[in-house]
Design a protein around this motif. Structure first.
Motif, PDB file in Angstrom:
ATOM      1  N   GLN A  10       0.834  -1.208   0.000  1.00 32.79           N
ATOM      2  CA  GLN A  10       0.000   0.000   0.000  1.00 32.79           C
ATOM      3  C   GLN A  10       0.864   1.251   0.000  1.00 32.79           C
ATOM      4  O   GLN A  10       0.576   2.208  -0.719  1.00 32.79           O
ATOM      5  CB  GLN A  10      -0.926  -0.001   1.215  1.00 32.79           C
ATOM      6  CG  GLN A  10      -1.973  -1.080   1.177  1.00 32.79           C
ATOM      7  CD  GLN A  10      -2.732  -1.190   2.496  1.00 32.79           C
ATOM      8  OE1 GLN A  10      -2.309  -0.669   3.521  1.00 32.79           O
ATOM      9  NE2 GLN A  10      -3.863  -1.868   2.456  1.00 32.79           N
ATOM     10  N   TRP A  11       1.900   1.250   0.807  1.00 37.02           N
ATOM     11  CA  TRP A  11       2.780   2.419   0.869  1.00 37.02           C
ATOM     12  C   TRP A  11       3.463   2.653  -0.474  1.00 37.02           C
ATOM     13  O   TRP A  11       3.625   3.792  -0.900  1.00 37.02           O
ATOM     14  CB  TRP A  11       3.815   2.260   1.974  1.00 37.02           C
ATOM     15  CG  TRP A  11       3.224   2.199   3.354  1.00 37.02           C
ATOM     16  CD1 TRP A  11       2.094   2.832   3.801  1.00 37.02           C
ATOM     17  CD2 TRP A  11       3.713   1.445   4.445  1.00 37.02           C
ATOM     18  NE1 TRP A  11       1.867   2.518   5.116  1.00 37.02           N
ATOM     19  CE2 TRP A  11       2.848   1.669   5.534  1.00 37.02           C
ATOM     20  CE3 TRP A  11       4.795   0.594   4.627  1.00 37.02           C
ATOM     21  CZ2 TRP A  11       3.046   1.083   6.785  1.00 37.02           C
ATOM     22  CZ3 TRP A  11       4.994   0.014   5.866  1.00 37.02           C
ATOM     23  CH2 TRP A  11       4.128   0.261   6.926  1.00 37.02           C
ATOM     24  N   SER A  14       1.054   4.286  -2.712  1.00 35.71           N
ATOM     25  CA  SER A  14       0.868   5.684  -2.314  1.00 35.71           C
ATOM     26  C   SER A  14       2.037   6.552  -2.763  1.00 35.71           C
ATOM     27  O   SER A  14       1.844   7.669  -3.242  1.00 35.71           O
ATOM     28  CB  SER A  14       0.693   5.780  -0.801  1.00 35.71           C
ATOM     29  OG  SER A  14      -0.494   5.131  -0.396  1.00 35.71           O
ATOM     30  N   ASP A  19       2.075  10.516  -2.781  1.00 38.30           N
ATOM     31  CA  ASP A  19       1.731  10.711  -1.364  1.00 38.30           C
ATOM     32  C   ASP A  19       3.008  10.701  -0.527  1.00 38.30           C
ATOM     33  O   ASP A  19       3.553   9.641  -0.224  1.00 38.30           O
ATOM     34  CB  ASP A  19       0.778   9.615  -0.909  1.00 38.30           C
ATOM     35  CG  ASP A  19       0.395   9.734   0.558  1.00 38.30           C
ATOM     36  OD1 ASP A  19       0.802  10.720   1.219  1.00 38.30           O
ATOM     37  OD2 ASP A  19      -0.315   8.834   1.047  1.00 38.30           O
ATOM     38  N   ALA A  22       3.488   8.599   2.830  1.00 39.00           N
ATOM     39  CA  ALA A  22       3.808   7.179   2.788  1.00 39.00           C
ATOM     40  C   ALA A  22       5.311   6.929   2.912  1.00 39.00           C
ATOM     41  O   ALA A  22       5.735   5.802   3.161  1.00 39.00           O
ATOM     42  CB  ALA A  22       3.275   6.551   1.513  1.00 39.00           C
TER      43      ALA A  22
END
Length: 102
Positions: A10-11, A14, A19, A22
């Protein structure tokens, strides 16, 4: 986000989407391991301008910049990420030793 194994994926997603938040959990998860790797690669080097933390910082900076620029389309999971960070850290350490040897 939790610090469980699946979160790395997920990071990564991101980070690829820009993002910046993250980056922190990835930093916390991998930085010390990269410092140890860099320390081993720099061991015995004389006249080094950078230490192992500098090398790990540079590898992370390069990773985040390149990921934000979309340069890692095949980066999907923690295994891909670890291989990439190791490769970048080793190259940075080699380059630092070359600079010191000049």
């Amino acid at each position: 986000m939790s610090s469980q194994e699946g979160s790395v994926t997920q990071w990564i997603g991101s980070i690829k989407q820009g993002d910046q938040a993250a980056a922190q959990p990835l930093w916390e998860r991998y930085f010390e391991r990269l410092v140890r790797l860099a320390r081993a690669r720099l061991a015995g080097g004389k006249g080094l301008a950078a230490d192992e933390e500098d090398v790990a910082l540079s590898a992370f900076d390069s990773f985040f910049r390149a990921a934000n620029a979309g340069r890692f389309p095949m980066l999907d999971d923690r295994d891909d990420l670890w291989r990439l960070l190791v490769q970048m850290t080793i190259r940075k350490a080699i380059n630092e030793r070359k600079r010191a040897g000049r």
